[in-house]
Design an enzyme around this catalytic site. Structure first.
Site, PDB file in Angstrom:
ATOM      1  N   LYS A  74       1.045  -1.016  -0.084  1.00 45.11           N
ATOM      2  CA  LYS A  74       0.073   0.115  -0.281  1.00 45.11           C
ATOM      3  C   LYS A  74       1.411   1.179   0.097  1.00 45.11           C
ATOM      4  O   LYS A  74       1.988   1.260   0.735  1.00 45.11           O
ATOM      5  CB  LYS A  74      -1.070   0.052   1.082  1.00 45.11           C
ATOM      6  CG  LYS A  74      -1.648   1.351   1.694  1.00 45.11           C
ATOM      7  CD  LYS A  74      -2.469   1.729   0.891  1.00 45.11           C
ATOM      8  CE  LYS A  74      -2.944   3.319   1.761  1.00 45.11           C
ATOM      9  NZ  LYS A  74      -2.005   4.106   1.359  1.00 45.11           N
ATOM     10  N   PRO A  75       0.571   1.989  -1.060  1.00 48.34           N
ATOM     11  CA  PRO A  75       2.645   3.019  -1.245  1.00 48.34           C
ATOM     12  C   PRO A  75       0.786   3.701  -0.558  1.00 48.34           C
ATOM     13  O   PRO A  75      -0.339   4.337  -0.493  1.00 48.34           O
ATOM     14  CB  PRO A  75       1.829   3.715  -2.893  1.00 48.34           C
ATOM     15  CG  PRO A  75       0.745   2.087  -3.454  1.00 48.34           C
ATOM     16  CD  PRO A  75       0.342   1.413  -2.729  1.00 48.34           C
ATOM     17  N   ALA A  76       2.299   5.317  -0.482  1.00 47.48           N
ATOM     18  CA  ALA A  76       1.095   6.468  -0.047  1.00 47.48           C
ATOM     19  C   ALA A  76       0.542   6.929  -0.823  1.00 47.48           C
ATOM     20  O   ALA A  76       0.791   6.829  -2.117  1.00 47.48           O
ATOM     21  CB  ALA A  76       2.657   7.759   0.417  1.00 47.48           C
ATOM     22  N   CYS A  89      13.950  10.314   7.507  1.00 45.30           N
ATOM     23  CA  CYS A  89      13.773   9.504   8.918  1.00 45.30           C
ATOM     24  C   CYS A  89      16.003  10.098   9.084  1.00 45.30           C
ATOM     25  O   CYS A  89      15.867   9.839  10.431  1.00 45.30           O
ATOM     26  CB  CYS A  89      13.499   8.232   8.351  1.00 45.30           C
ATOM     27  SG  CYS A  89      14.565   7.464   7.321  1.00 45.30           S
ATOM     28  N   GLU A 102       9.346   1.307  10.259  1.00 43.29           N
ATOM     29  CA  GLU A 102      10.848   1.763  10.623  1.00 43.29           C
ATOM     30  C   GLU A 102       9.953   3.261  10.728  1.00 43.29           C
ATOM     31  O   GLU A 102       9.278   4.368   9.842  1.00 43.29           O
ATOM     32  CB  GLU A 102      11.461   1.615   8.850  1.00 43.29           C
ATOM     33  CG  GLU A 102      12.397   2.126   8.932  1.00 43.29           C
ATOM     34  CD  GLU A 102      12.924   3.474   8.968  1.00 43.29           C
ATOM     35  OE1 GLU A 102      13.431   4.450   9.614  1.00 43.29           O
ATOM     36  OE2 GLU A 102      12.542   3.829   7.570  1.00 43.29           O
ATOM     37  N   LEU A 103      10.024   3.930  12.297  1.00 39.09           N
ATOM     38  CA  LEU A 103       9.027   4.932  12.067  1.00 39.09           C
ATOM     39  C   LEU A 103      10.310   6.618  12.208  1.00 39.09           C
ATOM     40  O   LEU A 103      11.360   6.463  11.457  1.00 39.09           O
ATOM     41  CB  LEU A 103       8.818   4.814  13.432  1.00 39.09           C
ATOM     42  CG  LEU A 103       7.819   3.634  13.203  1.00 39.09           C
ATOM     43  CD1 LEU A 103       7.011   3.504  15.369  1.00 39.09           C
ATOM     44  CD2 LEU A 103       6.390   3.549  12.120  1.00 39.09           C
ATOM     45  N   GLU A 161      10.361  15.818  14.752  1.00 44.57           N
ATOM     46  CA  GLU A 161      11.187  15.371  13.517  1.00 44.57           C
ATOM     47  C   GLU A 161      10.563  16.480  12.558  1.00 44.57           C
ATOM     48  O   GLU A 161       9.584  16.893  12.466  1.00 44.57           O
ATOM     49  CB  GLU A 161      10.875  14.059  13.248  1.00 44.57           C
ATOM     50  CG  GLU A 161      11.338  13.377  12.015  1.00 44.57           C
ATOM     51  CD  GLU A 161      10.671  12.671  10.960  1.00 44.57           C
ATOM     52  OE1 GLU A 161       9.371  11.753  11.873  1.00 44.57           O
ATOM     53  OE2 GLU A 161      11.676  11.561  10.872  1.00 44.57           O
ATOM     54  N   SER A 190       5.171   7.192   9.680  1.00 44.44           N
ATOM     55  CA  SER A 190       5.115   8.164  11.244  1.00 44.44           C
ATOM     56  C   SER A 190       5.217   7.043  12.661  1.00 44.44           C
ATOM     57  O   SER A 190       4.695   6.805  12.670  1.00 44.44           O
ATOM     58  CB  SER A 190       4.197   9.677  11.824  1.00 44.44           C
ATOM     59  OG  SER A 190       2.422   8.816  11.134  1.00 44.44           O
TER      60      SER A 190
HETATM   61  N1  LIG Z   1      10.356   7.561   8.309  1.00 46.79           N
HETATM   62  C1  LIG Z   1      10.056   7.854   7.106  1.00 46.79           C
HETATM   63  O1  LIG Z   1      10.464   7.716   6.290  1.00 46.79           O
HETATM   64  C2  LIG Z   1       9.078   8.974   6.999  1.00 46.79           C
HETATM   65  C3  LIG Z   1       7.816   8.737   5.809  1.00 46.79           C
HETATM   66  C4  LIG Z   1       6.713   9.546   5.709  1.00 46.79           C
HETATM   67  C5  LIG Z   1       6.466  10.315   6.523  1.00 46.79           C
HETATM   68  N2  LIG Z   1       7.156  10.417   8.139  1.00 46.79           N
HETATM   69  C6  LIG Z   1       7.073  10.722   9.116  1.00 46.79           C
HETATM   70  O2  LIG Z   1       5.772  11.480   9.260  1.00 46.79           O
HETATM   71  C7  LIG Z   1       5.800  12.948   9.804  1.00 46.79           C
HETATM   72  C8  LIG Z   1       5.417  13.459   8.342  1.00 46.79           C
HETATM   73  O3  LIG Z   1       4.230  13.101   7.974  1.00 46.79           O
HETATM   74  P1  LIG Z   1       2.823  13.125   7.435  1.00 46.79           P
HETATM   75  O4  LIG Z   1       2.493  14.132   7.746  1.00 46.79           O
HETATM   76  O5  LIG Z   1       2.153  12.522   6.040  1.00 46.79           O
HETATM   77  O6  LIG Z   1       2.745  11.773   8.771  1.00 46.79           O
HETATM   78  P2  LIG Z   1       1.576  10.907   8.512  1.00 46.79           P
HETATM   79  O7  LIG Z   1       1.586  10.157   9.657  1.00 46.79           O
HETATM   80  O8  LIG Z   1       0.192  11.762   8.352  1.00 46.79           O
HETATM   81  O9  LIG Z   1       1.468  10.039   7.292  1.00 46.79           O
HETATM   82  C9  LIG Z   1       2.237   9.503   7.182  1.00 46.79           C
HETATM   83  C10 LIG Z   1       1.870   8.155   5.716  1.00 46.79           C
HETATM   84  O10 LIG Z   1       1.512   7.296   6.714  1.00 46.79           O
HETATM   85  C11 LIG Z   1      -0.532   6.633   5.683  1.00 46.79           C
HETATM   86  N3  LIG Z   1      -0.844   6.964   6.953  1.00 46.79           N
HETATM   87  C12 LIG Z   1      -1.999   7.818   7.544  1.00 46.79           C
HETATM   88  N4  LIG Z   1      -2.409   6.709   7.866  1.00 46.79           N
HETATM   89  C13 LIG Z   1      -2.336   6.003   8.171  1.00 46.79           C
HETATM   90  C14 LIG Z   1      -3.361   4.623   8.461  1.00 46.79           C
HETATM   91  N5  LIG Z   1      -4.172   4.398   9.383  1.00 46.79           N
HETATM   92  N6  LIG Z   1      -3.158   3.575   7.657  1.00 46.79           N
HETATM   93  C15 LIG Z   1      -1.936   3.694   6.875  1.00 46.79           C
HETATM   94  N7  LIG Z   1      -1.065   4.037   6.446  1.00 46.79           N
HETATM   95  C16 LIG Z   1      -2.061   5.690   7.436  1.00 46.79           C
HETATM   96  C17 LIG Z   1      -0.302   8.211   4.767  1.00 46.79           C
HETATM   97  O11 LIG Z   1      -0.346   7.682   3.577  1.00 46.79           O
HETATM   98  C18 LIG Z   1       1.168   8.732   4.828  1.00 46.79           C
HETATM   99  O12 LIG Z   1       1.785   8.442   3.850  1.00 46.79           O
HETATM  100  C19 LIG Z   1       7.412  13.387   9.718  1.00 46.79           C
HETATM  101  O13 LIG Z   1       6.952  14.045  10.966  1.00 46.79           O
HETATM  102  C20 LIG Z   1       8.150  11.399   9.041  1.00 46.79           C
HETATM  103  O14 LIG Z   1       7.997  11.225  11.168  1.00 46.79           O
HETATM  104  C21 LIG Z   1       8.234   9.599   8.444  1.00 46.79           C
HETATM  105  N1  LIG Z   2      16.853   7.232   3.967  1.00 50.73           N
HETATM  106  C1  LIG Z   2      16.444   6.343   4.638  1.00 50.73           C
HETATM  107  C2  LIG Z   2      14.933   6.533   4.577  1.00 50.73           C
HETATM  108  C3  LIG Z   2      14.052   7.400   5.242  1.00 50.73           C
HETATM  109  O1  LIG Z   2      13.298   7.963   4.953  1.00 50.73           O
HETATM  110  C4  LIG Z   2      17.545   4.969   3.702  1.00 50.73           C
HETATM  111  O2  LIG Z   2      18.795   5.287   3.464  1.00 50.73           O
HETATM  112  O3  LIG Z   2      16.637   3.715   4.207  1.00 50.73           O
END
Ligand SMILES: NC(=O)c1ccc[n+]([C@@H]2O[C@H](COP(=O)([O-])OP(=O)(O)OC[C@H]3O[C@@H](n4cnc5c(N)ncnc54)[C@H](O)[C@@H]3O)[C@@H](O)[C@H]2O)c1
Ligand SMILES: N[C@@H](CC=O)C(=O)O
Length: 488
Positions: free
Chosen positions: A180-182, A289, A255-256, A385, A234
């Site tokens: 399930k992609p974003a 991240c 991986e949060l 973050e 997140s």
């Molecule tokens: N670790 C990472 O690589 C990474 C990547 C993207 C976002 N983030 C985090 O997200 C924050 C900002 O992004 P945001 O506002 O889009 O965050 P968010 O938590 O609202 O959404 C993050 C992702 O989770 C998905 N998501 C949301 N609700 C979901 C659910 N119920 N089930 C499955 N997937 C769901 C969304 O489609 C989105 O792609 C950042 O502060 C960061 O911490 C982290």
């Molecule tokens: N930059 C990371 C992904 C997290 O956002 C990676 O290299 O895997």
């Protein structure tokens, strides 16, 4: 959209080898973050269709796990080659929907492809073991078996590599996959499905479902046929998925978020360290991240560091990822507003704005790199973050205090240390409560390493030998009443 191979642009979900429209043909627009224009639409599947993907994956599991490791590896190697053959198209799709500079998008195709190649080979080493027996005339040992249907939720900041790092491991281990992609970045994932089909990965083995996140996660996390959930995103959503999955006790890989400290000691080349800190902070426009989130600099070099950091930061070019730039747009307008709110909170609490003029932004979704000095632990920019091009820097005086400050967070993904004193490095590295510590270099990731965090940054590891283990169960066997070594 101009692609060399237009068939890579798919607007339907991919289930059981079929391109599938949403329930009642529902879909939603996907926007180019650089200009807000609609790139295309992606299907909004309903709960029944998503459950259908689980059925298809469960059916496909029987024959996929039965293939020899070589046969699975051959298909994965072909998939890997196809990613390289279509590198330019994949990079264009990624820049269009994610916004990152084309150069970075090409880098992500290479990075993402490397996981497929790695796991195609690593699966050969999914060894069990024999155990010296404590039971007379028994043979004891372990086998590795695929966990089963694996669902993966992937983020918008790395639309390709976060899929291949999970799916490469699962497929190599013998598990069918539902991705399930974003919703912000579905097209790269769907292009991967098209290439998986061309690589002879059979129907049902690699599925991409698109839809409302809450609908998809409700089905996949509660269906007992799904044996593993992997999520990158997140911490808030990670906890939600854990709660949803608890009823059917699934394997969880999470991986949060991170809140990476970047520690610069006084014995380094200040200009070089500032250049590295800028690169560590602003990669993927800070939406990474691994991005340096709190930069701790020894007081003796603090002023000079800030001056050099500002020089390197101001040299970054901001604009559409399709142009020669270093920083593209943020993913959407909300992210710009969130960055602005972090800056205002820090300034209200006494931080100093060294550089960063938002009035220079070339569009609504762009944020000009901003440098805040003298940040403190009361500020949101220290505690959260930032996920944006906002850099917070503060001075430190002694090593124990800086390690304690670096650990003063619920996160524990990555940390950076810059010093030339080996004993000091070792002490800091051991003291830092992080899953990954990078010393005197930014470049720490890659297919062979165990990527992951501790504390609320997640569970499990991706990449390396450990990444395969996430998709394998250990089966213990005890064969009793066996003949002894002499055959008696
Ligand atoms: N670790 C990472 O690589 C990474 C990547 C993207 C976002 N983030 C985090 O997200 C924050 C900002 O992004 P945001 O506002 O889009 O965050 P968010 O938590 O609202 O959404 C993050 C992702 O989770 C998905 N998501 C949301 N609700 C979901 C659910 N119920 N089930 C499955 N997937 C769901 C969304 O489609 C989105 O792609 C950042 O502060 C960061 O911490 C982290
Ligand atoms: N930059 C990371 C992904 C997290 O956002 C990676 O290299 O895997």
């Amino acid at each position: 959209m101009q692609l060399n191979d237009p068939r890579l642009f798919r607007q339907l979900a991919y289930i059981n080898g079929q391109w599938t429209a949403g329930g009642r043909n529902q879909d939603e627009p996907v926007l180019d973050p650089a200009n807000g224009e609609i790139i295309g639409h992606c299907a909004l599947l309903d709960a029944e269709q998503i459950a259908g993907a689980v059925t298809a994956a469960e059916d496909a599991f029987i024959s996929w796990r039965a293939l020899s490791v070589e046969a699975r590896g051959t298909r994965l190697t072909r998939w890997y080659q196809l990613l390289h053959e279509h590198r330019e198209d994949l990079a264009h799709l990624m820049t269009l929907e994610q916004g990152k500079p084309l150069r970075d998008a090409r880098g992500e195709v290479d990075y993402g492809a490397s996981f497929i190649q790695w796991f195609a080979e690593e699966a050969r080493r999914a060894y069990g073991m024999t155990i010296p027996s404590h039971i007379p005339n028994a043979m004891l040992g372990t086998l590795k078996e695929p966990v089963g249907v694996s669902a993966m939720f992937t983020p918008w900041n790395f639309p390709l590599a976060m899929i291949t790092r999970k799916a490469g491991a699962a497929l190599a281990a013998g598990c069918p996959v539902i991705v399930k992609p974003a919703n912000e970045t579905p097209f790269t994932a769907l292009a991967l499905a098209e290439l998986a089909e061309r690589a002879d990965i059979p129907p049902g083995v690699f599925n991409v479902v698109t839809g409302e996140p809450a609908t998809v996660s409700e089905v996949l996390c509660t269906d007992s046929r799904v044996r593993s959930i992997s999520f990158t995103g997140s911490t808030r959503v990670g906890k939600l998925l854990m709660r949803q999955s608890a009823g059917s006790v699934k394997r969880m890989s999470l991986e949060l978020g991170g809140n990476a400290p970047f520690i610069v000691c006084e014995d380094v080349d200040v200009d070089e360290a500032a250049r590295e800190a800028v690169a560590a902070k602003f990669q993927t426009a800070g939406q990474d991240c691994l991005a340096a989130n709190r930069i701790f600099v020894h007081r003796r070099i603090y002023d000079r560091f800030l001056e050099r950091f500002a020089v390197h930061m101001k040299a970054l070019r901001v604009g559409s990822g399709m142009m020669e730039v270093d920083i593209g747009p943020l993913i959407h307008r909300r992210a710009v507003e969130a960055a602005q709110a972090l800056v205002e909170d820090a300034l209200d609490k006494g931080a100093r704005l060294v550089a960063g003029n938002q009035s220079m932004a070339p569009g609504a979704n762009f944020f000009i790199p901003t440098l805040l000095a003298d940040i403190t632990s009361e500020m949101r920019v220290f505690r959260e973050e930032t996920f944006s091009p906002v850099a917070g820097v503060c001075a430190f005086d002694d090593d124990e205090a800086v390690v304690a400050a670096a650990n003063d967070t619920e996160y524990g993904l990555a940390a950076y240390v810059y010093s030339n004193d080996v004993k000091r490095i070792w002490k800091m590295m051991r003291g830092l409560e992080y899953g990954m510590v990078s010393v005197n270099t930014l470049k720490m990731t890659g297919a062979p390493i165990p990527f992951g965090g501790i504390k609320q940054s997640g569970l499990g590891r991706e990449g390396g030998a450990q990444g395969l283990e996430e998709y394998l169960d250990t089966k213990y066997f005890c064969l009793g009443n066996m003949p002894g070594p002499s055959g008696s």
